[in-house]
Design an enzyme around this catalytic site. Structure first.
Site, PDB file in Angstrom:
ATOM      1  N   ASP A 416       0.808  -1.212   0.000  1.00  0.00           N
ATOM      2  CA  ASP A 416       0.000   0.000   0.000  1.00  0.00           C
ATOM      3  C   ASP A 416       0.841   1.260   0.000  1.00  0.00           C
ATOM      4  O   ASP A 416       0.412   2.300  -0.455  1.00  0.00           O
ATOM      5  CB  ASP A 416      -0.958   0.005   1.197  1.00  0.00           C
ATOM      6  CG  ASP A 416      -0.222  -0.071   2.527  1.00  0.00           C
ATOM      7  OD1 ASP A 416       0.935  -0.516   2.524  1.00  0.00           O
ATOM      8  OD2 ASP A 416      -0.816   0.310   3.547  1.00  0.00           O
ATOM      9  N   LYS A 417       2.060   1.217   0.542  1.00  0.00           N
ATOM     10  CA  LYS A 417       2.911   2.403   0.578  1.00  0.00           C
ATOM     11  C   LYS A 417       4.356   1.981   0.803  1.00  0.00           C
ATOM     12  O   LYS A 417       4.646   0.843   1.157  1.00  0.00           O
ATOM     13  CB  LYS A 417       2.457   3.368   1.663  1.00  0.00           C
ATOM     14  CG  LYS A 417       2.341   2.747   3.033  1.00  0.00           C
ATOM     15  CD  LYS A 417       1.724   3.739   3.988  1.00  0.00           C
ATOM     16  CE  LYS A 417       1.436   3.069   5.325  1.00  0.00           C
ATOM     17  NZ  LYS A 417       0.818   3.977   6.266  1.00  0.00           N
ATOM     18  N   THR A 418       5.251   2.949   0.637  1.00  0.00           N
ATOM     19  CA  THR A 418       6.671   2.631   0.689  1.00  0.00           C
ATOM     20  C   THR A 418       7.105   2.168   2.066  1.00  0.00           C
ATOM     21  O   THR A 418       7.991   1.349   2.206  1.00  0.00           O
ATOM     22  CB  THR A 418       7.502   3.855   0.279  1.00  0.00           C
ATOM     23  OG1 THR A 418       7.152   4.956   1.150  1.00  0.00           O
ATOM     24  CG2 THR A 418       7.211   4.253  -1.138  1.00  0.00           C
TER      25      THR A 418
END
Length: 636
Positions: A416-418
């Site tokens: 979903d995100k870094t």
């Protein structure tokens, strides 16, 4: 602003309470309206699928979802019929062994859940006893609504707890929420300002409740608890619901002030499972326990999982069974047609005899081998050294082995995100102030050279007469003030988000250093910033935290003329709609360039409010903050 990251190698429940609850704290202890003392273990949890009575019936019911098991039981029953003339003992015993083996596997996995539940329910927390003026160790399962709890550094909260006091004179504390949301960064929380003010008045001086170093820690904690009970607090709780961010509750101090309710929010609570960090201890009252906690309301029952391989196996079994039924029907019809005997058996008997004769085509040991392989693979996962956390030395725990073969069928992993796949370490890379871009602020690791932009920014800041000095000063001053970062005694910055820590450290690198955050009367916060033009104390009256809806974070600082200075940082697509003038062309070009490099971008802005504007806004803010219904929407 642009930043980069560094790459690095349950049970769904219905709330037990569906109405508002009042907690009255007095010198004798707590009283709750309506009474909540109906359960023996109000804060106990259970994540097991079975009980001692339901294990075998429920396990058998789940097993009969498999077509092969239904077929095997049917064959065992048919073989017991006398006119079939088949040996029923081997078939019946084999079926019983199959069903029992699968039931024992379910029991083994459920016992592991029971063991984990027991470890949680029998964990200990300090509960204040007013009669003895001390904290007594208590099992988590025995914590009830209204209990005054002591949570120390490194311990998780046993219930959704309203924190009333902290070892920090500012009343702030940090919690790790990774057990609930997977985030590794700490979240800042604070005791309600009205309670901190009342405690200061009770003791006689701001922050005095936390002094007295000569006394033992236990004595200081018991003293604070006694002072809290002397305040005559009344806490009103809304009915429990799953939303973690929305906590529309209130607290009133009858012994001090007007006794009007003060609105509470999620920043005043430590939720069950949150771990206390960067604070020696906090004192709070248990508000939601057991199935009413956010963690329980957001969990789901242990599902009966079925893998794709098992579905495929079931389909194959259905095909084989269809074939066996067809062949048995064909043989029965053929036998009936070819037989000339007068006393030949009825057609259905012939069909059932052929069904029993042909049953070995589908081996009964198929599912036994299937379950044994699941157990073996689950044990291998739990003993795999490559799946061991080197820091905690904790191995993987295969809580359900029914779908382990699914891991071998994964082709793509989406994140979903870094921060999920990186160390979540942010570093300040570039910035564009007005129409001028500065950067890079990252040192060259190959050449071993310092960041070239740091010296340039320092020179611009010190040169107060330069064409861009004022704008650059305001920019880095905003980075040093607009945050909720806390500076430890050793100078280390700790914050809710690595973004904020990176921004504060970037401002420090150019000489605008955030030194400390201190509390003042009325719950105000003073941010002390040391810069080349002197030391400034910024009187932060309000902090508007970042939310997924607002996508920005703001602080409102009081000014000597009675007005306010608002500093805001947020996503560029949101901030562009809020600024009074469009962003300069050079700034838009810089934003596009930063984004193409894969950097996270922010826009920083500030505005001065006149005394009249600030007064009108503050009246609306206070009214929205004390609302019991729809508070989050009103504050937005």
């Amino acid at each position: 602003v642009a930043m980069t990251t560094t790459t690095s190698q349950a049970i769904s429940t219905s709330p037990a309470t569906t109405h508002h609850v009042l907690i009255h704290l007095t010198r004798e202890g707590a009283s709750v309206e309506p009474d909540q003392a109906s359960k023996n273990y109000p804060n106990a949890i259970r994540t097991t699928r079975f009980t001692a009575l339901s294990w075998l019936p429920k396990s058998l019911y789940l097993q009969f979802h498999r077509a092969a098991n239904v077929y095997f039981v049917a064959i065992a029953v048919i073989s017991c019929v006398p006119w079939v003339k088949a040996k029923w003992q081997p078939k019946v015993m084999t079926v019983l062994m199959i069903l029992l083996a699968q039931a024992l596997k379910d029991l083994y996995e459920d016992l592991k859940r029971w063991r984990d539940d027991k470890a949680v329910n029998t964990a200990r927390v300090g509960r204040f006893k007013p009669s003895a003026s001390t904290f007594k160790p208590t099992f988590w399962r025995d914590v009830a609504v209204g209990d005054l709890l002591l949570v120390t550094k490194g311990e998780p909260f046993p219930a959704d707890t309203l924190v009333l006091a902290s070892a920090d004179p500012a009343g702030t504390f940090y919690v790790a929420t990774k057990s609930m949301d997977g985030e590794t960064n700490l979240k800042e929380r604070a005791a309600p300002a009205i309670v901190r003010t009342a405690l200061d008045a009770e003791v006689g001086a701001p922050g005095a409740v936390n002094v007295g170093r000569e006394a033992s820690a236990a004595c200081r904690q018991a003293e604070v608890a006694s002072h809290v009970l002397n305040l005559g607090l009344t806490v009103e709780l809304e009915p429990p619901h799953p939303s973690i961010q929305d906590l529309d509750c209130s607290v009133a101090v009858s012994g001090h002030g007007s006794g009007a309710p003060f609105g509470l929010s999620s920043v005043n609570f430590g939720l069950r499972g949150h771990e206390l960090q960067n604070t020696s201890w906090v004192l709070g009252v248990a508000c939601y326990v057991g199935d009413d906690t956010k963690a329980r309301l957001n969990s789901f029952p242990p599902p009966s999982k079925t893998s794709e391989l098992e579905r495929f196996l079931n389909n194959c079994v259905l095909c084989i069974l269809s074939f066996l039924l067809s062949v048995s029907v064909y043989f029965a019809l053929a036998s009936r047609w070819l037989s000339q005997a007068q006393d030949r058996d009825p057609l259905y008997q012939v069909f059932l005899k052929y069904l029993v004769i042909l049953y070995p085509v589908l081996p009964m040991t198929l599912y036994i081998a299937f379950e044994v392989l699941h157990l073996i693979i689950g044990l291998q996962i739990e003993m795999d050294d490559q799946m061991c956390d080197k820091e905690t030395e904790a191995y993987a725990n295969a809580r359900n082995t029914s779908i382990v073969e699914e891991l071998g069928q994964v082709d793509f992993v989406f994140s979903d995100k870094t921060g999920t796949l990186t160390a979540n370490e942010m570093r300040f890379a570039f910035c564009c102030v007005g129409t001028v871009a500065y950067g890079p602020f990252l040192p060259d690791p190959r050449a071993g050279l310092p960041a070239p932009a740091v010296d340039r920014a320092v020179q611009v800041i010190r040169d107060g007469s330069g064409p861009h000095s004022a704008e650059v000063r305001k920019f880095f001053e905003a980075l040093a003030v607009c945050h909720t970062v806390k500076v430890d005694e050793d100078g280390t910055c700790q914050g809710e988000s690595p973004d904020e820590v990176a921004l504060v450290e970037a401002a420090r690198s150019v000489g605008v250093a955030f030194e400390a955050r201190e509390t003042s009367g009325g719950g105000r916060s003073i941010h002390r910033v040391r810069a080349p033009w002197g030391v400034q104390d910024h009187d932060v009256r309000h902090v508007l935290g970042f939310t997924s809806d607002r996508k920005r974070m703001s602080v409102v600082c009081a000014t000597p003329d009675g007005g306010a200075l608002v500093m805001t940082k947020g996503a560029d697509n949101v901030m562009e709609k809020l600024v009074t003038e469009p962003l300069p062309h050079e700034a838009n070009v810089a934003l596009a360039a930063f984004s193409r490099q894969g950097l996270r971008t922010l826009v920083v802005a500030r505005r001065r409010l006149s005394p009249a504007e600030y007064g009108a806004w503050r009246a609306q803010w206070d009214e929205a903050g004390s609302a019991m219904n729809g508070r989050a929407a009103k504050l937005e």
